[in-house]
Design an enzyme around this catalytic site. Structure first.
Site: not given
Ligand SMILES: *[C@@H]1O[C@H](CO)[C@@H](O)[C@H](O)[C@H]1NC(C)=O
Ligand SMILES: *[C@@H]1O[C@H](CO)[C@@H](O)[C@H](O)[C@H]1NC(C)=O
Ligand SMILES: *[C@@H]1O[C@H](CO)[C@@H](O)[C@H](O)[C@H]1NC(C)=O
Ligand SMILES: *[C@@H]1O[C@H](CO)[C@@H](O)[C@H](O)[C@H]1NC(C)=O
Length: 397
Positions: A225, A248
């Protein structure tokens, strides 16, 4: 014997520096967790031993008391809170060995004071955490086994600590986010290495909220993430020298979830690189929230096949809303010298709230080309005002 005393006295009187050094050595409490019964075989529960050692360190009043977690051993810990305030203005947690979480989800022992977090440090001023060791959250069992109606824990949470210094540690495979920092004033965080597989859910590197005067420097993050997420209540956060990917990217937010009033300002992200990330530098907000994200600079940023290199997404909410009367105001955001390659043709996406448009968005030297030979990149922009100077792709601000 009697003859020695004057000589010793003379030494102390004539050598003030060694005198001070001796005094400091004598007063520094140095606690090895093994001396408090920690086994370090990776299986035995060492939680109580570490807590006993901690109470000695935290209760010592002189010098920099040190909690030593030695090399060559692996300490298994249950969810645990190392709480302050401590007597000394400075405390060192020297993690040279390894810490591991319980192996299976069922083996975790929760208590009333410790929920949803594995290792917590709270209410400690002058906390120094370092040592080159490793914290392994054994997250794989959680990623697969804990989905609906189940909360996966944060591996390391640092809360309400003034003047934190946190460096030289490796963080692996957290069940959820690896490190969260909340309500801290003054923190230098550097030389961390945080890794979890690309597909591991919500395994952010570092999340920061409600904190100010924080530097995060020279760290490597490859997670499932966000590498770093800067959340509500943050100001004066400098992030430099981060190598991110997979992951991310570096995010501001999300802000304004479920109507929340959230604020973030004075965030500087500089000299960071993004390799194969799902996003690069991102600001994300939900429709219908309020507050602001402002005075944010992304500078000297390099992308290597990042999917959404530059993105402002003010429609991050899972369910789109009509007729909203409020929004998180995004303003004074500068992208300076951002370059490299995008895996998507849409390299720059500035998608602002139609209720509260973005203002003073500045693109100053961008060059983001396609990582796919022969393809061209483009930018989209809506409800955004500002200026763009020398940008590939061109941005219609
Ligand atoms: C962080 O580093 C800067 C520069 O070295 C220093 O001025 C500041 O006092 C440090 N802060 C903490 C909390 O150690
Ligand atoms: C962050 O960087 C800015 C600009 O370089 C600098 O003025 C500020 O003092 C830095 N703040 C911290 C907390 O390091
Ligand atoms: C930029 O970051 C890298 C780490 O990715 C570091 O090695 C380098 O020294 C930094 N350069 C500057 C100018 O800060
Ligand atoms: C943009 O980057 C590409 C690839 O590195 C390079 O060939 C091109 O000259 C650059 N364009 C500008 C305007 O700097």
């Amino acid at each position: 014997m009697q003859a020695l005393i004057p000589i010793l006295l003379m030494l102390f009187v004539t050598s003030p520096t060694s005198n001070a050094r001796i005094a400091a050595e004598v007063s520094n409490v140095d606690v090895n967790v093994v001396d408090f019964g920690a086994v370090g075989d990776g299986e035995s529960d060492d939680t109580q031993a570490l807590l006993k050692a901690w109470s000695n360190v935290c209760g010592a009043s002189q010098g920099t008391p040190t909690l030593n977690i030695p090399k060559g051993k692996t300490f298994m810990l249950q969810p645990v809170l190392f709480n302050g305030p401590c007597k000394s203005p400075s405390i060192n947690v020297k993690l040279e060995g390894k810490i591991v979480a319980p192996k299976s989800m069922n083996a975790w022992k929760w208590s009333d004071s410790v929920r949803d977090m594995w290792i917590q440090f709270a209410n400690i001023d002058g906390l120094v955490i370092n040592g080159g060791g490793q914290i392994d959250g054994q997250g794989a069992v959680w990623w697969n086994g804990c989905k609906e109606n189940c909360v996966r824990p944060t591996a390391l949470h640092i809360h309400n600590c003034k003047n934190l210094q946190f460096s030289r540690l490796t963080h692996l495979n957290s069940p959820r986010n690896h490190i969260s920092i909340s309500a801290c004033d003054g923190a230098n965080i550097s030389n961390l290495r945080t890794t979890a597989p690309d597909e591991s859910p919500n395994t952010d590197g570092i999340d920061i909220s409600e904190s100010t005067n924080v530097r995060i420097e020279n760290s490597f993050m490859a997670t499932g993430d966000d590498c770093i997420a800067v959340n509500s209540g943050c100001s004066f956060i400098n992030i430099t020298g981060i190598t991110c990917g997979p992951g991310h990217g570096i995010s501001i937010g999300s802000l304004g979830a479920n109507g929340a009033h959230n604020t973030v300002e004075e965030i500087h992200v500089r000299n960071c690189s993004f390799k194969g990330t799902q996003n690069g530098v991102r600001i994300k907000t939900w429709q219908g929230g309020s507050g602001y994200a402002r005075k944010i600079t992304f500078e000297d940023i390099k992308f290597d096949a990042a999917s959404n290199p530059v993105i402002i997404d003010q429609y991050y909410n899972p369910n789109p809303q009509m007729d909203v009367s409020n929004g998180v105001k995004v303003s004074d955001v500068t992208y300076r010298n951002v370059h490299g390659t995008s895996a998507n043709e849409k390299a720059i996406s500035i998608n602002c709230d139609n209720t509260v448009p973005c203002t003073n968005i500045v693109i100053d030297h961008a060059n983001i080309t396609s990582s796919v030979p022969g393809k061209k990149t483009f930018a989209v922009c809506s409800n955004a005002h500002g200026t763009s100077t020398t940008s590939v792709p061109t941005v219609g601000l």
